[in-house]
Structure formats: C-alpha cells, structure tokens
Motif scaffolding. Structure first.
Motif, PDB file in Angstrom:
ATOM      1  N   ARG A 111      57.279  16.084  47.067  1.00 35.82           N
ATOM      2  CA  ARG A 111      55.912  15.567  46.854  1.00 35.82           C
ATOM      3  C   ARG A 111      55.017  16.643  46.247  1.00 35.82           C
ATOM      4  N   PRO A 112      54.156  16.240  45.314  1.00 34.49           N
ATOM      5  CA  PRO A 112      53.336  17.246  44.631  1.00 34.49           C
ATOM      6  C   PRO A 112      52.234  17.851  45.494  1.00 34.49           C
ATOM      7  N   VAL A 113      52.041  19.168  45.267  1.00 37.18           N
ATOM      8  CA  VAL A 113      50.857  19.867  45.788  1.00 37.18           C
ATOM      9  C   VAL A 113      50.116  20.349  44.552  1.00 37.18           C
ATOM     10  N   VAL A 114      48.866  19.935  44.418  1.00 36.57           N
ATOM     11  CA  VAL A 114      48.116  20.176  43.177  1.00 36.57           C
ATOM     12  C   VAL A 114      46.832  20.928  43.508  1.00 36.57           C
ATOM     13  N   LEU A 115      46.632  22.060  42.843  1.00 35.81           N
ATOM     14  CA  LEU A 115      45.379  22.809  43.027  1.00 35.81           C
ATOM     15  C   LEU A 115      44.453  22.551  41.850  1.00 35.81           C
ATOM     16  N   THR A 116      43.162  22.509  42.150  1.00 32.26           N
ATOM     17  CA  THR A 116      42.178  22.404  41.085  1.00 32.26           C
ATOM     18  C   THR A 116      40.876  23.064  41.522  1.00 32.26           C
ATOM     19  N   GLY A 117      39.933  23.135  40.595  1.00 31.95           N
ATOM     20  CA  GLY A 117      38.643  23.750  40.889  1.00 31.95           C
ATOM     21  C   GLY A 117      37.684  23.402  39.780  1.00 31.95           C
ATOM     22  N   ALA A 118      36.710  24.259  39.541  1.00 29.40           N
ATOM     23  CA  ALA A 118      35.730  24.005  38.483  1.00 29.40           C
ATOM     24  C   ALA A 118      35.223  25.332  37.944  1.00 29.40           C
ATOM     25  N   GLN A 119      34.752  25.302  36.733  1.00 23.47           N
ATOM     26  CA  GLN A 119      34.102  26.473  36.141  1.00 23.47           C
ATOM     27  C   GLN A 119      32.587  26.363  36.245  1.00 23.47           C
ATOM     28  N   ARG A 120      32.079  25.124  36.402  1.00 19.33           N
ATOM     29  CA  ARG A 120      30.624  24.928  36.511  1.00 19.33           C
ATOM     30  C   ARG A 120      30.338  24.256  37.852  1.00 19.33           C
ATOM     31  N   SER A 121      29.349  24.780  38.543  1.00 15.60           N
ATOM     32  CA  SER A 121      29.128  24.379  39.934  1.00 15.60           C
ATOM     33  C   SER A 121      28.730  22.911  40.058  1.00 15.60           C
TER      34      SER A 121
END
Ligand SMILES: NC(=O)C[C@H](N)C(=O)O
Length: 345
Positions: free
Chosen positions: A106-116
């Motif tokens: 099963r996938p584990v996916v990380l993400t985030g953002a550059q602008r708040s």
C-alpha cells in the motif's frame, strides 16, 4: 471505495503568518483536508494530527513517531493508503526513513507546500489533493514511499530539496519523476523492489550522525568536534566526486580508527562519489575507511546510517562498528545499483 489516512505533521502546508512576524505551522490535518476539497471516486479520508512543526525543527525521535504512525495506520485492513503532510525543508529525511522501512504494497505518500496556507496562491490544497489521489490509485501499490509535489510523483529514496523557493523544489538524484498526476497518476517507471529494514526502536532517537562539509581551507576541527560530541557516524561531503582534502582525510582516518562510521558523499548535490584522486581525494578517503555513498544524498544516507547504528546498538554486537560499517557499505552500493548509471554519473 478507497479509505485513506492523512497524518498531519506541520510544515508550510499547515503554516500561517504570526502576528509577531514569520509563518508557523498551525493548521490541523482536518483543516488541510477541508482545504483540499472533495475528491472524485468515493475516496474517504480519515485525519490524524501527529505533529505540528516546521520541518527544520524535527528530531530523529519525531521521524520515528511519524514512522510509527504510518505503521499503525497500515496495521489496519480497512486502510488503502497513507498520506503524510510535511514541511519541505527536511522532507527528504522523513521520506528516506519511511521508504527504508516500508514493508507493504500500500502506498505511503508525502507532500507539502512551498506557499503557506494563508497565501493567495498556496500550492498546499492542490498538492494534498494530488497526494490523496495517488495514495488511492491501485497503480501506486508496490512502489515504496512516494513524494507528490507540483503534479509530479517521485520515489522517496534519492529525493532532495534542490531549490529554496521554486514551485517544484524537489529532484531525485537517481532520475526524474517516476510519474505525473493528471486525473490519476500516470507512471513511467517502477523502482526495483528492495528488502525493507526493521522499523527503528527507541535507540534511534539518540543516535548521533553529523554532516561535515569540505571547503578550501577546511581542517578536521568540525569532524573532531563531532567525535567529541559523541557521534557514532559522520557523513563527510567532499568536493566534486567526493574529495575531502588532506586534512579532513586525516580526520576520517582518526574517526575510522576510533570505530566511528564515516560515509563519503559529495557536496555537489548530484552525481556519484567516484574515487579518482589521491593526495586527499576520494581514493585516500576510502583508503582511510570512509564508505562511498554512490549517488545517495548525504541527508538520506545519514538516516540510513542512523537506522543501522541504532539496530547494531540494540543487538549489542561486540564488533558493532565494523558490522554497521559493512552493512552501510552494502546498502549504499545496493541503493546505487537500483538506479540507471547514466542518470547518476
Ligand atoms: N516549504 C516548507 O514546508 C518549508 C518549511 N520551512 C518547513 O519545512 O516546514
């Protein structure tokens, strides 16, 4: 009907401007999920707040907390995938840990953002939506931990934040993105399978592995200071293809004799370590006991070494340093062999 778990840890994706100036992680995982909007395909999302920090403040024990939270979610049969929202500054370290110990299709996916979150052009909601879509897609299974950002999907191992402010700050030293997100992920490559390492225990929190950079005029003072501070491992980032210079190389020899595992990377940010030069070059550094990292980023090699050292400590092996050193060398070589040489050299 895919059921996903979203684990919030903080980062710019969850940050808002503070009255005192500067942005800080504040938003909960529920707020992030709400901002990402409705998803097609009957995907359901369950949210959990694990941490609320900007990633430059993370400690190794926090990385273990995140890894435990992922394992806790994947222990459930009703969960089809996990998404971790995270600060981008040190996302590559958490991504490395989650990938190294991932033992599940099963996938584990990380993400985030550059602008708040409060910026008019915030990229967080889109990145999170894409990450959720990727985590829910059957085609994402069996690919280890993934990083989804600015419409692209990367393998977690080999990932680097390679730009401070660009909308796409990430690169993978072993090649470009393995896929893109349109309505669903479209993959061009499948990374080779790799044997997972055991999840870290409490010893991981206190392992000390420092990073030391080579530069004109560098002596071994910082490396020696790391040893005095109790480092069990040091990653030296040499110039070019991994050349530390004579004085730092003398320090590497001393560290190796003292049972400290030294990894040899490059400060260039891409490309493999290749022993080409004597007289303080990588040839001498390897001779002095340093383990060449291949193209593995120093930041991620540090996590790999910390995992190995923590495990060796738990095993109470008499020859722990040598066992850890040869295991580290084997795994760096293996990580490198998974990549296309043309992309690395
Ligand atoms: N874009 C970001 O997320 C950077 C932020 N400083 C963090 O890592 O938490």
């Amino acid at each position: 009907m895919p059921h996903l778990v979203l684990l919030g840890t903080g980062g710019t994706i969850a940050s808002r401007r503070m009255p005192s100036g500067g942005s800080k992680a504040t938003d909960s995982a529920a707020e992030l999920a709400a901002a990402a909007g409705d998803l097609d395909g009957d995907i359901t999302v369950e949210v959990h707040d694990v941490l609320a920090v900007n990633s430059f403040n993370l400690e190794l024990r926090d990385l273990r907390t995140i890894s435990d939270a992922v394992a806790h979610a994947l222990a459930r049969d009703d969960v089809d995938g996990v998404v971790v929202s995270h600060g981008t500054d040190t996302l590559e370290e958490t991504a490395a840990l989650l990938d190294l110990v991932h033992d599940d299709p099963r996938p584990v996916v990380l993400t985030g953002a550059q602008r708040s979150a409060d910026a008019p052009d915030t990229d967080g909601p889109r990145n999170l939506r894409d990450a959720l879509v990727v985590a829910a897609a059957p085609d994402s299974r069996g690919r280890g931990a993934l990083v989804v950002f600015a419409g692209e999907v990367f393998s977690a191992f080999g990932l680097r934040k390679a730009h401070t402010l660009a909308a796409q700050p990430f690169a993978n030293v072993f090649g470009g993105p393995i896929g893109r997100v349109l309505e669903r992920p479209e993959y061009a490559f499948r990374p080779d399978a790799r044997a997972p390492l055991a999840r870290p225990g409490a010893a991981f929190d206190a392992v000390r592995v420092d990073l030391v950079l080579a530069y004109p005029g560098a002596d071994s003072w910082l490396l020696d200071a790391a040893l005095r501070a109790g480092a069990q491992g040091v990653i030296v980032l040499g110039g070019g293809a991994g050349n530390p210079g004579t004085r730092l190389t003398d320090g590497i020899a001393r560290a190796s004799r003292a049972g400290v595992v030294v990894g040899l990377g490059t400060r260039t940010g891409a490309g493999a370590v290749v022993p080409l030069y004597a007289g303080g070059g990588a040839v001498d550094a390897v001779h002095a006991g340093a383990v060449p990292l291949g193209a593995v980023p120093g930041t991620q090699a540090r996590i790999l070494l910390a995992l190995i050292l923590a495990e060796a400590q738990d095993a109470a092996d008499d020859d722990a340093a040598e066992t850890a050193r040869s295991r580290f060398a084997r795994l760096c070589t293996h990580a490198d062999a998974r990549s296309a040489p043309s992309a690395v050299l």
